[in-house]
Scaffold this motif. Structure first.
Motif, mmCIF file in Angstrom:
data_model
loop_
_atom_site.group_PDB
_atom_site.id
_atom_site.type_symbol
_atom_site.label_atom_id
_atom_site.label_comp_id
_atom_site.label_asym_id
_atom_site.label_seq_id
_atom_site.Cartn_x
_atom_site.Cartn_y
_atom_site.Cartn_z
ATOM 1 N N GLY A 1 0.820 -1.209 0.000
ATOM 2 C CA GLY A 1 0.000 0.000 0.000
ATOM 3 C C GLY A 1 0.856 1.262 0.000
ATOM 4 O O GLY A 1 0.552 2.240 -0.696
ATOM 5 N N ASP A 2 1.938 1.217 0.767
ATOM 6 C CA ASP A 2 2.842 2.385 0.802
ATOM 7 C C ASP A 2 3.439 2.627 -0.582
ATOM 8 O O ASP A 2 3.534 3.760 -1.052
ATOM 9 N N TRP A 3 3.845 1.549 -1.205
ATOM 10 C CA TRP A 3 4.437 1.673 -2.549
ATOM 11 C C TRP A 3 3.404 2.252 -3.521
ATOM 12 O O TRP A 3 3.714 3.129 -4.336
ATOM 13 N N LEU A 4 2.182 1.777 -3.390
ATOM 14 C CA LEU A 4 1.132 2.241 -4.307
ATOM 15 C C LEU A 4 0.784 3.716 -4.091
ATOM 16 O O LEU A 4 0.349 4.393 -5.021
ATOM 17 N N LYS A 5 0.986 4.187 -2.881
ATOM 18 C CA LYS A 5 0.701 5.618 -2.643
ATOM 19 C C LYS A 5 1.566 6.483 -3.551
ATOM 20 O O LYS A 5 1.137 7.503 -4.067
ATOM 21 N N THR A 6 2.795 6.078 -3.741
ATOM 22 C CA THR A 6 3.708 6.841 -4.604
ATOM 23 C C THR A 6 3.576 6.442 -6.060
ATOM 24 O O THR A 6 3.703 7.273 -6.954
ATOM 25 N N ASN A 7 3.342 5.158 -6.290
ATOM 26 C CA ASN A 7 3.463 4.642 -7.665
ATOM 27 C C ASN A 7 2.148 4.147 -8.271
ATOM 28 O O ASN A 7 2.151 3.603 -9.375
ATOM 29 N N GLY A 8 1.061 4.349 -7.535
ATOM 30 C CA GLY A 8 -0.226 3.810 -7.960
ATOM 31 C C GLY A 8 -0.643 4.219 -9.366
ATOM 32 O O GLY A 8 -1.271 3.440 -10.087
ATOM 33 N N ALA B 1 0.912 4.244 -11.897
ATOM 34 C CA ALA B 1 1.514 3.350 -12.885
ATOM 35 C C ALA B 1 0.814 1.994 -12.939
ATOM 36 O O ALA B 1 1.113 1.157 -13.798
ATOM 37 N N ILE B 2 -0.120 1.768 -12.009
ATOM 38 C CA ILE B 2 -0.780 0.464 -11.890
ATOM 39 C C ILE B 2 -2.276 0.570 -12.215
ATOM 40 O O ILE B 2 -2.791 -0.115 -13.099
#
Ligand code: GLC
Length: 422
Positions: A300-307, A309-310
């Motif tokens: 979830g933390d990663w997705l906060k920055t990179n979401g 791209a997904i």
């Protein structure tokens, strides 16, 4: 009032944007602590197995905690085993007494789950196993035809209950439609799946149905691997965090995937415009173990920055990640997910479109670049070490969208005379 029939694309829209969901395997078997197949694999007699229901009273079950964790992980929907192959229902059913409502717990966990999903803004998915091991007719159709028939009737009745009693349901996730030695077309006939699915669609016109009742329906479901279906077809890879042998709670499960590995799977799914349905197996008391929670929160933390791209990624047929990672694409933008950080420079080949800008999502900083022969896109001045511990993403804006170089003569690149990069 007649409602307009939704097209496939319309029905799939939210799912296509979601990309990431939570699968939950939880039931009586959780108490055995060795996965959901124990009854069958260990040949536990029906009555002995049924006694597990007398002890199944999970005081710590908290559907809001599940949904909260899913939301924190950046997941957009959940799929719960309303009933697995052991036939035990987590919902109230007129068609069976083997339910959490009529045994020790006296609770409709499915109802609580649905309420929690909605509250957390997540879409609601129901896993349902057509087969039920408790029926002799499942194991030996020839010898026990009446039992086989009763099992089929139970499926029809219970799916109707699930589609009627819990409001809007977004995904019907069938499993266990297989029958030994039968091909899918006969499977569908055996179960009467066409009739049931038509009923499902009349009750829930927007629903997404997977391909495990013997009919293709809306969704392919690769299991434990991420493999894209052909462009335009919905697909979703389901996977366990631990070893592949069990989806339900396994007490000692040392071989858990790392956060990096899990994120790489998610990227692969997004690259092929598919979803990643990641499983947790809550403990018998209903809580989710720490080792799973930690991983989901890190994702979830990663997705906060990179979401960006997904979520909503489109099928990428143009860009190749080469040795160091994978690209996802959305509109005119490409996202280079770098798994193996190369240091100061990163090179992608066969990029035909002109690049307008490149940005490192982890830092928000612009990245310098040049475009060379053979469609080589060279990013320069990158940090020496990976800016993101797991996967570092470079967002690349392309003029007119990402296009690949067409290599008419596949030997020409040797001379550096391949088509220009723009
Ligand atoms: C398999 C298993 C089952 C699990 C499912 C998840 O079909 O039988 O235990 O629920 O895969 O995809």
């Amino acid at each position: 009032m007649a409602t307009k029939k939704l097209s496939y694309a319309e029905r799939m829209k939210w799912f296509h944007e979601a990309r990431f969901g939570m699968f939950i395997h939880w039931g009586l078997y959780s108490q055995l602590r060795r996965g959901e197949w124990a009854m069958f694999v260990e040949r536990i007699p029906k009555d002995e197995y049924a006694r597990l229901a007398d002890k199944f009273n999970p005081q710590k079950f908290d559907a809001d905690a599940w949904a909260g964790l899913a939301a924190e992980a950046g997941m957009k929907y959940m799929v719960l085993t309303t009933r697995h192959h052991d036939g035990f229902c987590l919902f109230d059913s007129q068609a069976s007494d083997f339910t959490s409502v009529k045994t020790a717990a006296k609770r409709d966990f499915v109802a609580e789950y649905v309420t929690a999903c909605r509250k957390a803004g997540l879409k609601v998915g129901f896993y349902y196993s057509l087969l039920d091991w408790r029926f002799p007719g499942y194991h030996n159709r020839k010898k026990y035809p009446e039992s086989a028939k009763a099992m089929v009737e139970q499926y029809h009745a219970q799916v109707k209950e699930l589609m009627t009693n819990y409001g809007k349901i977004d995904v019907l996730w069938y499993d266990g439609g297989w029958l030994f030695g039968m091909d899918p077309a006969d499977m569908a006939k055996f179960w009467g799946a066409r009739t049931v699915n038509a009923m499902v669609r009349s009750l829930q016109p927007h629903i997404i149905i997977n391909n495990r009742s013997g009919l293709n329906e809306d969704l392919d479901t690769p299991e434990q691997h991420v493999t894209a279906s052909k462009q335009g077809r919905g697909w979703e890879s389901c996977m366990t965090i631990g070893d592949s042998c069990g989806w339900g709670y396994i007490r000692n499960n040392p071989n858990m995937k790392s956060v990096t590995q899990l994120l790489q799977h998610l990227v692969f799914a997004a690259k092929g415009a598919g979803n990643y349905l990641l499983n947790v197996g809550p403990k018998p008391d209903g809580t989710i173990r720490k080792s799973e929670r930690i991983r989901l929160k890190a994702m979830g933390d990663w997705l906060k920055t990179n979401g960006e791209a997904i979520y909503g990624s489109e099928y990428n047929a143009a860009l190749s990640g080469g040795m160091i990672g994978e690209w996802t694409v959305k509109g005119t933008t490409g996202y280079w997910h770098i798994f193996r950080w190369p240091g100061r420079e990163a090179v992608a080949a066969n990029v035909a479109s002109k690049v307008k800008s490149a940005t490192l999502l982890a830092t928000g900083k612009k990245v310098k670049f040049r475009q060379e022969h053979n469609g080589r896109l060279v990013l320069t001045g990158l940090p020496k070490s990976p800016p993101d511990l797991h996967v570092s993403v470079v967002k690349v804006a392309f003029e007119g969208g990402p296009r690949a170089v067409k290599e008419r003569d596949p030997a020409k690149w040797l001379e550096g005379e391949g088509p220009e990069a723009r």
